[in-house]
Design a protein around this motif. Structure first.
Motif, PDB file in Angstrom:
ATOM      1  N   THR A 101     -47.872 -27.688 -97.275  1.00 45.07           N
ATOM      2  CA  THR A 101     -47.177 -26.416 -97.423  1.00 45.07           C
ATOM      3  C   THR A 101     -47.299 -25.950 -98.862  1.00 45.07           C
ATOM      4  O   THR A 101     -46.934 -26.682 -99.786  1.00 45.07           O
ATOM      5  CB  THR A 101     -45.687 -26.556 -97.043  1.00 45.07           C
ATOM      6  OG1 THR A 101     -45.591 -27.059 -95.708  1.00 45.07           O
ATOM      7  CG2 THR A 101     -44.998 -25.192 -97.129  1.00 45.07           C
ATOM      8  N   ARG A 102     -47.849 -24.769 -99.041  1.00 48.57           N
ATOM      9  CA  ARG A 102     -47.989 -24.230-100.388  1.00 48.57           C
ATOM     10  C   ARG A 102     -46.620 -23.860-100.937  1.00 48.57           C
ATOM     11  O   ARG A 102     -45.854 -23.126-100.311  1.00 48.57           O
ATOM     12  CB  ARG A 102     -48.897 -22.992-100.386  1.00 48.57           C
ATOM     13  CG  ARG A 102     -49.113 -22.406-101.785  1.00 48.57           C
ATOM     14  CD  ARG A 102     -49.878 -21.091-101.693  1.00 48.57           C
ATOM     15  NE  ARG A 102     -51.235 -21.305-101.231  1.00 48.57           N
ATOM     16  CZ  ARG A 102     -52.251 -21.596-102.048  1.00 48.57           C
ATOM     17  NH1 ARG A 102     -52.038 -21.736-103.348  1.00 48.57           N
ATOM     18  NH2 ARG A 102     -53.462 -21.757-101.556  1.00 48.57           N
ATOM     19  N   LYS A 103     -46.309 -24.390-102.098  1.00 49.82           N
ATOM     20  CA  LYS A 103     -45.039 -24.084-102.731  1.00 49.82           C
ATOM     21  C   LYS A 103     -45.169 -22.851-103.604  1.00 49.82           C
ATOM     22  O   LYS A 103     -46.198 -22.641-104.254  1.00 49.82           O
ATOM     23  CB  LYS A 103     -44.553 -25.265-103.574  1.00 49.82           C
ATOM     24  CG  LYS A 103     -44.224 -26.508-102.761  1.00 49.82           C
ATOM     25  CD  LYS A 103     -43.697 -27.617-103.651  1.00 49.82           C
ATOM     26  CE  LYS A 103     -43.340 -28.844-102.826  1.00 49.82           C
ATOM     27  NZ  LYS A 103     -42.813 -29.945-103.697  1.00 49.82           N
ATOM     28  N   GLN A 104     -44.119 -22.059-103.617  1.00 50.96           N
ATOM     29  CA  GLN A 104     -44.109 -20.884-104.464  1.00 50.96           C
ATOM     30  C   GLN A 104     -43.913 -21.329-105.906  1.00 50.96           C
ATOM     31  O   GLN A 104     -42.925 -21.982-106.233  1.00 50.96           O
ATOM     32  CB  GLN A 104     -42.975 -19.932-104.047  1.00 50.96           C
ATOM     33  CG  GLN A 104     -42.922 -18.629-104.813  1.00 50.96           C
ATOM     34  CD  GLN A 104     -44.128 -17.748-104.542  1.00 50.96           C
ATOM     35  OE1 GLN A 104     -44.655 -17.749-103.441  1.00 50.96           O
ATOM     36  NE2 GLN A 104     -44.576 -16.997-105.542  1.00 50.96           N
ATOM     37  N   ARG A 105     -44.873 -21.017-106.751  1.00 56.72           N
ATOM     38  CA  ARG A 105     -44.779 -21.439-108.144  1.00 56.72           C
ATOM     39  C   ARG A 105     -43.727 -20.619-108.875  1.00 56.72           C
ATOM     40  O   ARG A 105     -43.608 -19.411-108.701  1.00 56.72           O
ATOM     41  CB  ARG A 105     -46.122 -21.285-108.838  1.00 56.72           C
ATOM     42  CG  ARG A 105     -47.191 -22.213-108.294  1.00 56.72           C
ATOM     43  CD  ARG A 105     -48.441 -22.160-109.133  1.00 56.72           C
ATOM     44  NE  ARG A 105     -48.194 -22.632-110.483  1.00 56.72           N
ATOM     45  CZ  ARG A 105     -49.114 -22.665-111.442  1.00 56.72           C
ATOM     46  NH1 ARG A 105     -50.328 -22.233-111.198  1.00 56.72           N
ATOM     47  NH2 ARG A 105     -48.812 -23.112-112.651  1.00 56.72           N
TER      48      ARG A 105
END
Length: 215
Positions: A101-105
Motif C-alpha cells: 500500500t502506497r503511503k501518503q508522504r
C-alpha cells in the motif's frame, strides 16, 4: 554450472574464513564469499600461476563427472548426493503473495520555504531545521546499512568508510592498502562521489599519497 554434466566437490579443500565451520556451512555460508571458476584441466596450471602472481589464493575443490549428480564430500565422507535434474527442476516452487500500500508522504514543515519565509525565521535559531535535515534518509548516516556487509578488505582498510568520534559518520572516501606486509605509499581510493583526479591530476604535494587509483 555442472547442471548438464554432474560435479564432485571436496569441501575440505575450500579455504575457510572462520575455523570450525560445519560442512553445510562451508557449502552454503555467505561468509565464505568465494568465487568458483570452471577451468579445463589443461589450463589449470596456467591459471594457478596467474593467481600466484596476483597473490590471489586459489584452490582446486572438485571436478565435473559426467554422471549428472552433485556429490559433495568432507574429508572423503559424502555429505550430499543429489540428482542434478531434481536439484535444478524437481524441487517444488514457492508461491508468495504480498500486498503493498502506497503511503501518503508527509513533509516536515521546516522544508516548506514559503512557510519559513512567512514565519520570518531569519536571524532565529535554526537548530530544528538542521536536525530535521540531518534526519532525512538522503542525508543521514548509512551506518546501519554499511555494517550489514563486509566493508573490510583483508584488514587492509587504512581509512574506513565510517569516521568521526563515534565511528558512525560517513566519510568522503575509503583508502585501501593494496600491498600488505611491507611499507608502501601506494593506496587505492574508493571515493564517495568525489572525483579526486578531477580536482588535481598531479595531486598537491601536501597530500601524503604517492601512487593511487580512483574507483
Amino acid at each position: 554450472m555442472g547442471e548438464d554434466t554432474g560435479a564432485y566437490v571436496e569441501l575440505a579443500e575450500a579455504p575457510l574464513k572462520y575455523a570450525g565451520l560445519a560442512p553445510w556451512e562451508i557449502w552454503l555460508s555467505e561468509a565464505q564469499e568465494r568465487m568458483v571458476l570452471a577451468v579445463p584441466p589443461e589450463h589449470l596450471d596456467d591459471l594457478l600461476a596467474i593467481c600466484a602472481i596476483e597473490e590471489v589464493e586459489a584452490s582446486v575443490i572438485g571436478s565435473f563427472t559426467g554422471d549428472k549428480r552433485l556429490v559433495v564430500s568432507y574429508h572423503g565422507e559424502v555429505v550430499a548426493d543429489l540428482d542434478m535434474t531434481f536439484l535444478h527442476n524437481g524441487r517444488p516452487g514457492r508461491r508468495l503473495e504480498a500486498v503493498w500500500t502506497r503511503k501518503q508522504r508527509t513533509y516536515n514543515s521546516v522544508f516548506d520555504y514559503a512557510e519559513m519565509e512567512e514565519k520570518n525565521i531569519h536571524g532565529k535559531d535554526h537548530s530544528n531545521i538542521l536536525l530535521a535535515l540531518l534526519r532525512h534518509p538522503t542525508i543521514g548516516s548509512k551506518e546501519s546499512i554499511v555494517r550489514r556487509y563486509d566493508h573490510e578488505v583483508q584488514g587492509a582498510t587504512v581509512l574506513k568508510p565510517l569516521v568521526g568520534k563515534a565511528g558512525n559518520g560517513p566519510g568522503d572516501a575509503a583508502v585501501l592498502q593494496p600491498i600488505t606486509g611491507e611499507p608502501t605509499d601506494a593506496g587505492i581510493v574508493i571515493s564517495n562521489g568525489i572525483k579526486y583526479a578531477a580536482l588535481s591530476m598531479t595531486i598537491d604535494g601536501s597530500d601524503d599519497i604517492g601512487d593511487y587509483a580512483e574507483c
